[in-house]
Design a protein around this motif. Structure first.
Motif, PDB file in Angstrom:
ATOM      1  N   HIS A  25       0.820  -1.205   0.000  1.00 42.39           N
ATOM      2  CA  HIS A  25       0.000   0.000   0.000  1.00 42.39           C
ATOM      3  C   HIS A  25       0.851   1.250   0.000  1.00 42.39           C
ATOM      4  O   HIS A  25       0.421   2.276  -0.473  1.00 42.39           O
ATOM      5  N   THR A  32       1.751   3.771   1.535  1.00 40.39           N
ATOM      6  CA  THR A  32       1.324   5.150   1.712  1.00 40.39           C
ATOM      7  C   THR A  32       1.891   5.786   2.970  1.00 40.39           C
ATOM      8  O   THR A  32       1.952   6.990   3.078  1.00 40.39           O
ATOM      9  N   PRO A  41      -1.672  11.490   3.172  1.00 41.44           N
ATOM     10  CA  PRO A  41      -2.149  11.168   1.827  1.00 41.44           C
ATOM     11  C   PRO A  41      -2.205   9.657   1.613  1.00 41.44           C
ATOM     12  O   PRO A  41      -1.367   8.914   2.122  1.00 41.44           O
ATOM     13  N   GLY A  42      -3.213   9.210   0.902  1.00 45.38           N
ATOM     14  CA  GLY A  42      -3.301   7.794   0.541  1.00 45.38           C
ATOM     15  C   GLY A  42      -3.835   6.900   1.642  1.00 45.38           C
ATOM     16  O   GLY A  42      -3.952   5.687   1.463  1.00 45.38           O
ATOM     17  N   THR A  61      -6.781   6.462   2.847  1.00 41.05           N
ATOM     18  CA  THR A  61      -8.048   5.794   2.533  1.00 41.05           C
ATOM     19  C   THR A  61      -7.802   4.523   1.727  1.00 41.05           C
ATOM     20  O   THR A  61      -8.380   3.477   2.016  1.00 41.05           O
ATOM     21  N   THR A  62      -6.913   4.615   0.745  1.00 35.53           N
ATOM     22  CA  THR A  62      -6.606   3.449  -0.091  1.00 35.53           C
ATOM     23  C   THR A  62      -5.997   2.342   0.752  1.00 35.53           C
ATOM     24  O   THR A  62      -6.335   1.174   0.634  1.00 35.53           O
ATOM     25  N   ARG A  63      -5.107   2.758   1.623  1.00 29.96           N
ATOM     26  CA  ARG A  63      -4.430   1.761   2.447  1.00 29.96           C
ATOM     27  C   ARG A  63      -5.420   1.040   3.369  1.00 29.96           C
ATOM     28  O   ARG A  63      -5.407  -0.185   3.487  1.00 29.96           O
TER      29      ARG A  63
END
Ligand SMILES: Nc1ncnc2c1ncn2[C@@H]1O[C@H](COP(=O)(O)OP(=O)(O)OP(=O)(O)O)[C@@H](O)[C@H]1O
Length: 459
Positions: free
Chosen positions: A20, A22, A171-172, A174-176
């Motif tokens: 991930h 991030t 940043p990032g 949410t994706t993680r």
């Protein structure tokens, strides 16, 4: 969120970090093949499932293997990063479900990582607010006052001269989190292969957890919850005794939350609170009343009253921060809840209490009403004649878990949240007001009476 202390999560270069990528600098991470990654994630997931299930099914703390195994499970969670740390904290604060050994070990899980580089934070702020922090604010301190896995907190000054804090998401993130949750769903399915996994409703736990996380990473929800909480207390005598930092909506977005800066002491800093001349009993009473008022009347209550989020300002007012986790009761549920409290503690009508629980949809395997009433009486009997300070909510939690098993109770998330907050209140009560006789407290008594009188049972 305490001061940033680097943890294993900072330096870990596991496959998950690479996958991930991030929270860590991608350039600092070694290359790992996708196959190795899948194997590692799978193995870890299995380890978690096995460890947690073993504990849930009954290692006793007296067994010498338990503490070591608990430590290992905790280490795995910490290494895996933010999602698992949050999940571990959830486990730690769920009394009665896991053994005390595992819960205690998980209480020490650290949710702290090194802060992101100033340029990264600058970029997030610029994208979110439409201009760089040096333009938006009269002054912005690039050194955070706190730094955890989801966000970090900075101080700043508005052009009006008001001092504020700015909570900025990494940043990032949410994706993680989404990727981690996908793995957890698989883990839950694995855990549910065992009867104990089914009893714990592992998939439901993960579902609830994922919903909570999704809400937590949109700061507009937190801002709304702060406003709702304040609106719920407005017009009550508690409005002047409880303070929530004012949100600056014009500088608040999904990724950024800007609010009034509050200088205050932590509620567990008993020595400083006493030295400042504040009345501990008053503070705890205010906390308990505002909690009951917000949950059973206002409808939006604080769902994470750990000591870092409950503060005392220079005037002795209670300050609540971090509304990332809140509970909400709709008007019908609030009515049933008020009735339930009255049935249990004022009228001692256990059959009615059982019916209320059934109405809440909590009982999946109802027995006879008489049997249920007997169990309910057994549950509340130890409370009779005790003051709130002398009660052990932890023991109550274990008893509740036993009842839950017998009746296949699925307590709604909100009810579980209420229970957890009462555990925190218990802690502060023992710390700040050990002599307080809550049940003979005039204000508490009047409050309960008013609360319960409002809707005299129609049965
Ligand atoms: N309004 C405020 N005034 C002063 N300090 C604040 C304020 N809001 C947050 N802080 C500081 O920042 C820290 C982290 O804030 P907050 O708890 O909201 O973040 P978090 O990422 O949700 O942390 P956690 O969930 O780990 O507690 C607080 O413990 C407090 O020290």
């Amino acid at each position: 969120m305490p001061e940033p202390v680097p943890t294993s999560a900072d330096t870990d270069t596991s496959a998950i970090e690479v996958a991930h990528g991030t929270l860590a600098e991608p350039s600092r991470l070694p290359h790992v093949s996708p196959v190795a990654e899948v194997r590692r994630v799978g193995a870890t997931a299995f380890q978690i499932a096995r460890g947690v299930t073993e504990f849930a099914v009954g290692y006793r703390p007296s067994q010498s293997v338990a503490p070591r195994a608990a430590r290992e499970v905790r280490d795995v969670f910490e290494r895996l990063g933010p999602t698992y740390v949050k999940l571990g904290q959830l486990i730690a604060s769920s009394p009665g479900v896991f053994t005390p050994t595992l819960s205690r070990e998980f209480e020490t899980l650290l949710d702290r990582v090194a802060p992101a580089a100033p340029e990264v934070i600058d970029a997030v702020l610029t994208a979110a607010l439409g201009a760089s922090p040096s333009t938006v604010f009269a002054d912005f301190d690039p050194a955070p006052i706190a730094s955890a896995s989801i966000a970090q907190v900075h101080t700043a000054t508005l052009h009006t001269g008001e001092r504020v804090v700015v909570k900025v998401q990494r940043p990032g993130i949410t994706t993680r989190l989404a990727a981690d949750v996908a793995i957890l769903e698989r883990v839950a399915q694995l855990v549910e292969l065992s009867p104990y996994g089914r009893m714990l409703s592992a998939s439901d736990v993960v579902d609830d957890f994922a919903t909570g996380l999704a809400a937590e990473v949109d700061f507009r929800n937190e801002a709304q919850a702060m406003d709702d909480f304040v609106a719920g207390l407005a017009g009550t005598p508690l409005a002047d005794r409880v303070r929530v930092p004012k949100v600056h909506h014009e500088f608040t977005t999904r990724e950024v939350l800007t609010m009034e800066y509050v200088d205050a002491l932590r509620i567990d800093d008993a020595r400083a609170i006493r030295a400042a001349g504040h009345d501990g009993t008053d503070i705890v009473r205010t906390l308990l009343l505002s909690f009951l008022e917000s949950a059973f009347h206002g409808g939006t209550f604080h769902g994470d009253l750990h000591a870092g989020n409950v503060l005392v300002d220079e005037k002795g007012r209670l300050v609540l921060i971090d509304f990332g986790i809140v509970g909400r009761f709709d008007p019908r549920t609030r009515r049933i809840m008020r009735r339930l409290v009255g049935d249990l503690f004022l009228r001692n009508d256990y059959e009615a209490a059982g019916r209320a629980l059934f109405t809440l949809g909590a009982v999946r395997k109802p027995g006879g009403t008489r049997e249920g009433a007997k169990d309910m009486r057994r549950f509340t009997a130890p409370l009779a004649g005790k003051d709130l300070g002398g009660m052990s909510y932890t023991a109550l939690g274990s008893q509740l878990a036993a009842l839950a098993k017998a009746y296949d109770l699925k307590l709604p998330r909100e009810l579980v949240l209420v229970g957890k907050q009462l555990l925190y209140v218990e802690k502060y009560m023992k710390l700040l007001a050990p002599q307080w006789r809550a049940l003979t407290d005039k204000e508490l008594f009047m409050f309960m009476k008013n609360m319960l009188n409002e809707d005299t049972p129609t049965r």
